[in-house]
Design a protein around this motif. Structure first.
Motif, PDB file in Angstrom:
ATOM      1  N   THR A  62       5.066  46.752   8.501  1.00 13.75           N
ATOM      2  CA  THR A  62       6.202  46.405   8.766  1.00 13.75           C
ATOM      3  C   THR A  62       7.410  46.869   7.179  1.00 13.75           C
ATOM      4  OG1 THR A  62       6.395  44.196   7.864  1.00 13.75           O
ATOM      5  CG2 THR A  62       5.304  44.780  10.431  1.00 13.75           C
ATOM      6  N   LEU A  63       6.386  46.363   5.885  1.00 16.09           N
ATOM      7  CA  LEU A  63       7.081  47.059   4.549  1.00 16.09           C
ATOM      8  C   LEU A  63       7.675  48.826   5.163  1.00 16.09           C
ATOM      9  CD1 LEU A  63       5.907  44.777   1.671  1.00 16.09           C
ATOM     10  CD2 LEU A  63       8.308  44.952   2.708  1.00 16.09           C
ATOM     11  N   PHE A  65       7.126  50.783   6.956  1.00 17.14           N
ATOM     12  CA  PHE A  65       8.179  51.318   8.618  1.00 17.14           C
ATOM     13  C   PHE A  65       9.425  50.872   8.565  1.00 17.14           C
ATOM     14  CE2 PHE A  65       3.234  52.074   9.542  1.00 17.14           C
ATOM     15  CZ  PHE A  65       3.460  53.858   9.443  1.00 17.14           C
ATOM     16  N   ALA A  66       9.359  49.529   7.450  1.00 12.34           N
ATOM     17  CA  ALA A  66      10.873  49.068   7.611  1.00 12.34           C
ATOM     18  C   ALA A  66      11.242  48.312   8.431  1.00 12.34           C
ATOM     19  CB  ALA A  66      11.691  50.065   7.072  1.00 12.34           C
ATOM     20  N   GLN A  67       9.996  48.074   9.248  1.00 13.77           N
ATOM     21  CA  GLN A  67      10.272  47.328  10.429  1.00 13.77           C
ATOM     22  C   GLN A  67      10.405  45.710  10.203  1.00 13.77           C
ATOM     23  OE1 GLN A  67       6.787  48.046  12.673  1.00 13.77           O
ATOM     24  NE2 GLN A  67       7.457  50.715  13.263  1.00 13.77           N
ATOM     25  N   ALA A  68      11.860  45.236   9.701  1.00 12.79           N
ATOM     26  CA  ALA A  68      11.924  43.920   9.418  1.00 12.79           C
ATOM     27  C   ALA A  68      11.529  42.626  10.730  1.00 12.79           C
ATOM     28  CB  ALA A  68      13.353  43.600   8.797  1.00 12.79           C
ATOM     29  N   LYS A  91      11.111  43.149  -0.407  1.00 13.93           N
ATOM     30  CA  LYS A  91      10.791  44.616  -0.712  1.00 13.93           C
ATOM     31  C   LYS A  91      11.172  44.969  -2.084  1.00 13.93           C
ATOM     32  CE  LYS A  91      11.314  48.660   1.648  1.00 13.93           C
ATOM     33  NZ  LYS A  91      12.618  49.917   3.033  1.00 13.93           N
ATOM     34  N   GLU A  93      12.016  47.641  -4.280  1.00 11.41           N
ATOM     35  CA  GLU A  93      13.170  48.834  -4.652  1.00 11.41           C
ATOM     36  C   GLU A  93      12.967  50.191  -5.352  1.00 11.41           C
ATOM     37  OE1 GLU A  93      14.870  49.783  -2.068  1.00 11.41           O
ATOM     38  OE2 GLU A  93      15.356  48.119  -0.123  1.00 11.41           O
ATOM     39  N   THR A 100      14.512  42.843  -3.035  1.00 10.34           N
ATOM     40  CA  THR A 100      15.688  42.711  -1.636  1.00 10.34           C
ATOM     41  C   THR A 100      14.691  42.035  -0.767  1.00 10.34           C
ATOM     42  OG1 THR A 100      14.746  44.681  -0.786  1.00 10.34           O
ATOM     43  CG2 THR A 100      16.587  44.841  -2.032  1.00 10.34           C
ATOM     44  N   PHE A 102      13.528  40.571   2.713  1.00 13.36           N
ATOM     45  CA  PHE A 102      12.873  41.677   3.704  1.00 13.36           C
ATOM     46  C   PHE A 102      13.136  40.625   5.060  1.00 13.36           C
ATOM     47  CE2 PHE A 102       9.639  43.757   6.418  1.00 13.36           C
ATOM     48  CZ  PHE A 102       9.916  44.722   7.084  1.00 13.36           C
ATOM     49  N   LEU A 146       4.769  47.522  -3.604  1.00 16.67           N
ATOM     50  CA  LEU A 146       5.946  47.924  -2.081  1.00 16.67           C
ATOM     51  C   LEU A 146       6.991  46.997  -2.274  1.00 16.67           C
ATOM     52  CD1 LEU A 146       3.364  48.857   1.441  1.00 16.67           C
ATOM     53  CD2 LEU A 146       4.551  50.261   0.213  1.00 16.67           C
ATOM     54  N   GLY A 147       5.967  44.724  -2.154  1.00 20.69           N
ATOM     55  CA  GLY A 147       6.898  44.458  -2.116  1.00 20.69           C
ATOM     56  C   GLY A 147       6.405  43.363  -2.676  1.00 20.69           C
TER      57      GLY A 147
END
Length: 548
Positions: A62-63, A65-68, A91, A93, A100, A102, A146-147
């Motif tokens: 999910t990180l 593909f930015a699928q929060a 996440k 940046e 940030t 997520f 990634l985070g």
């Protein structure tokens, strides 16, 4: 006149039994409780690590593909895990090199918490607080950050374990106290009732002067021995009284029997002398039994010391080996599942290195203890007597010690001996004694001393009763170090006695010195009580003078 305080066997037995039993129960209960609480804490920490790793594996896509929303949806599945209180996914940046928010999750009974960017980057191990455990782990993909996953888990299981162990400990101590009280009452009745009866019979015999009476047999072996001894004494007193009455009657009636009476007295004296000889022989036997008992006591302390010294390093080595085996199994599992990452491999290698170093260090410690204990075998110090010049002999020993103990370089050492003093003795054991004294000072004496110094003095005292050149070599060794602690000064020559327990010292050095001086060199060694500070020893050994 010295006044002694009269004690009570009943009170002493009661207090001793209650004290020992209660202390043993208390120590055992507290130890088990602490171990139980520690196991619960370690399990909760491991569960927290596993949960973070579980969350990391599932939120990584999910990180990417930015699928929060999908991450929030998956996190709701943690509702069925009562251990989880809060989960934050942050996440990273790359442009601003900052974190940030997520996704997040919090249990139904918990309220949301602020973001914890700083804690996510600081936590490398699970940390326990007053209300929860918290742990964070970076999310990596192909070596890129990634985070972070930040998780709080409940510590209610630990609190319950603490309360349970406290209650069980108090209950065990109370039960132990009650049991010890009951046991002490039984012992009092078992010991004091026969003793009271014996005292009453003795008082009656003394009051009535009826020496023909006998004390009754007692079921306790020690009191029964006292009873037999007292009965034997009464019998001898009665016999003496009867013989005295007969002798007085015959002396008053017939003076002509004086010669026969003298012979009778002579025979009685011989009998008394024989009794005295028997008593002396019996005392010698008792003395021999006491010596043997002390030898067995010393052997017991020696075995206990060996067990204590060997248990710690061997136990640590076994524990580290078990950890290595668990790590290898975990590594094999990840490798077979094709989930082994470079970070995992680095983590395993670091763990392997640390545990192997711990195993090596503790096995080395065990080998040092075995080697030190092997030195107590005095047969290895068998040597023939030879002539040695004490001045050069001592300098050779000191030169060898400087290479082994560099700390002696800052010590001012004075060897006070006549340059030509030469004696014949066992040189090997004497060198071991002197070396061990220097080694003992180097290891224990000068940690807090600014101007350390050692003084070694030799002198020869001739034996006036002998026509040859035999005599005694007197050695006085003294340093200005920290001295011998008062708590061990009375046991300094016993095995495994040391003031540096846990710092590399085995406590066998002075025991080896004592055995070499007494058993090999046939001499004596004692602590010099005149020394105001530091440690001082006086050694006397028989030698033959060669030159002076």
């Amino acid at each position: 006149m010295v006044n002694y305080q009269i004690g009570s066997i009943k009170r002493s037995v009661t207090q001793l039994v209650i004290l020992i039993t209660t202390l043993l129960v208390a120590v055992a209960s507290v130890t088990l409780s602490l171990m139980y609480v520690r196991d619960i804490d370690q399990n909760l920490r491991q569960d927290t690590r596993n949960l973070v790793a579980y969350v990391e594996r599932n939120v990584t896509p999910t990180l990417v593909f930015a699928q929060a929303e999908q991450a929030d949806t998956w996190l709701t599945s943690l509702t069925y895990l009562p251990l989880v209180q809060h989960v934050h996914v942050y996440k990273f940046e790359p442009i601003s090199e900052s974190l940030t928010f997520f996704a997040s999750f919090y249990a139904e009974q918990s309220s949301p918490i602020p973001v914890r960017y700083d804690r996510a980057q600081e936590l490398s191990q699970p940390v326990r607080s007053e209300r929860y455990y918290e742990f964070a782990k970076p999310i990596m993909l192909d070596g890129k950050l990634l985070g972070y996953v930040y998780l709080r888990s409940s510590r209610s299981e630990l609190d319950h374990a603490i309360a349970l162990s406290t209650g069980l400990t108090l209950a065990a101590i109370s039960a132990g106290f009650a049991l010890s009280w009951t046991l002490s009452l039984w012992l009092r009745r078992r010991i004091t009732q026969p003793l009271d009866s014996m005292v009453a019979d003795i008082n009656a015999i003394a009051r009535n002067r009826d020496y023909s009476s006998k004390l009754a047999e007692v079921q306790l072996a020690e009191l029964d021995q006292v009873s037999h001894a007292f009965n034997s004494l009464l019998e001898r007193i009665q016999q003496h009284i009867e013989k005295q009455d007969i002798a007085e009657q015959r002396a008053s009636e017939l003076n002509k029997e004086l010669e026969r009476q003298v012979e009778v007295r002579t025979q009685q004296l011989r009998a008394a002398n024989q009794d005295l000889t028997d008593v002396v022989d019996e005392l010698h036997q008792y003395q021999h039994e006491i010596v043997e008992a002390r030898k067995m006591q010393s052997l017991g302390r020696l075995i206990s010391g060996i067990s204590h010294e060997m248990n710690t390093p061997v136990g640590l080595a076994v524990t580290s080996s078990s950890i290595l085996q668990d790590k290898l199994e975990a590594l094999a599992t990840k490798f077979n599942e094709k989930k082994l990452t470079s970070d995992d491999m680095q983590h395993f290698l670091t763990s392997f290195t640390e545990n192997l170093e711990l195993v090596t260090r503790n096995l080395g410690r065990t080998a040092d203890i075995v080697n030190a204990f092997q030195q107590l075998g005095l047969e290895q110090y068998s040597d023939s007597e030879r002539a040695i010049t004490l001045g050069s002999f001592s300098q050779d020993i000191l030169q060898q010690l400087h290479s082994r103990y560099p700390e002696l370089d800052r010590v001012h050492i004075v060897i006070d001996v006549s340059a030509q003093l030469t004696v014949r003795c066992l040189a090997g054991p004497l060198a071991s004694v002197i070396s061990q004294l220097f080694q003992n000072s180097a290891q224990h004496a000068f940690h807090t001393v600014e101007n350390p110094h050692i003084h070694l003095h030799f002198s020869f005292v001739p034996d006036n009763s002998s026509s040859n050149h035999s005599g005694r070599l007197l050695i006085h060794y003294r340093d200005n170090g920290e001295g011998i602690p008062e708590s061990i000064s009375g046991h300094i020559f016993e095995p495994f006695v040391t003031s540096k327990r846990g710092q590399g010292a085995t406590g066998l050095g002075m025991h080896l010195v004592y055995n070499l001086v007494h058993q090999v060199l046939k001499g004596t060694i004692e602590i010099d009580p005149i020394a105001n500070h530091g440690a001082a020893f006086r050694i006397s050994i028989p030698v033959e003078l060669v030159a002076n």
